[in-house]
Scaffold this motif. Sequence first.
Motif, PDB file in Angstrom:
ATOM      1  N   CYS A  29       0.843  -1.194   0.000  1.00 44.81           N
ATOM      2  CA  CYS A  29       0.000   0.000   0.000  1.00 44.81           C
ATOM      3  C   CYS A  29       0.882   1.248   0.000  1.00 44.81           C
ATOM      4  O   CYS A  29       1.796   1.363   0.821  1.00 44.81           O
ATOM      5  CB  CYS A  29      -0.909  -0.016   1.224  1.00 44.81           C
ATOM      6  SG  CYS A  29      -1.950   1.454   1.349  1.00 44.81           S
ATOM      7  N   CYS A  32      -0.321   3.405   3.536  1.00 38.74           N
ATOM      8  CA  CYS A  32       0.026   2.999   4.910  1.00 38.74           C
ATOM      9  C   CYS A  32       1.215   2.041   4.975  1.00 38.74           C
ATOM     10  O   CYS A  32       1.700   1.733   6.055  1.00 38.74           O
ATOM     11  CB  CYS A  32      -1.183   2.395   5.609  1.00 38.74           C
ATOM     12  SG  CYS A  32      -1.578   0.703   5.110  1.00 38.74           S
ATOM     13  N   CYS A  43      -6.303  -1.939  -0.182  1.00 36.05           N
ATOM     14  CA  CYS A  43      -5.477  -2.319   0.959  1.00 36.05           C
ATOM     15  C   CYS A  43      -6.370  -2.931   2.030  1.00 36.05           C
ATOM     16  O   CYS A  43      -7.416  -2.375   2.375  1.00 36.05           O
ATOM     17  CB  CYS A  43      -4.767  -1.081   1.508  1.00 36.05           C
ATOM     18  SG  CYS A  43      -3.893  -1.369   3.063  1.00 36.05           S
ATOM     19  N   CYS A  46      -6.004  -0.150   5.358  1.00 35.14           N
ATOM     20  CA  CYS A  46      -6.582   1.199   5.335  1.00 35.14           C
ATOM     21  C   CYS A  46      -7.638   1.363   4.241  1.00 35.14           C
ATOM     22  O   CYS A  46      -8.228   2.431   4.118  1.00 35.14           O
ATOM     23  CB  CYS A  46      -5.482   2.249   5.178  1.00 35.14           C
ATOM     24  SG  CYS A  46      -4.774   2.370   3.521  1.00 35.14           S
TER      25      CYS A  46
END
Length: 130
Positions: A29, A32, A43, A46
């Motif tokens: 990701c 994050c 993701c 997040c």
Amino acid sequence: MSTVRPRIDVEAQPFWDAAARRELVYQQCQTCGATQSYPRHRCMICHGTALGWKPSSRRGKIHSFTVVHRAPSDAFRSRVPYVLALVALEGFRLLVNLPEDRPEEAAIGRDIEIVFVNAGGMWLPQGKLL
Ligand SMILES: [Zn+2]
């Protein structure tokens, strides 16, 4: 080798393109930093959609495994018993067969290399004990 082929969706296409080059990749990701495999549209931490691909070292350890004694289909009947292992790599895990290794040699924590085997023109990731 089996004629069973995975179904490839749009999220997984980059994974299989890399496999054709005998490279293992995983998603990370961009928001994050979480890593994940299997490939997804978002993701799993997040829920962001900015996902990139990173190359893996293809070296990991057996996180868990089982020995398959009953083939799930005719394509696997000649292979039993074989090891199905969950391998921990760089922040992600991959479920692979260990077709060349004897079941009694598998153990949690053993070092594994991911290799690619050609099955009907498609390169499939498999595990190999180190
Ligand atoms: Zn994220």
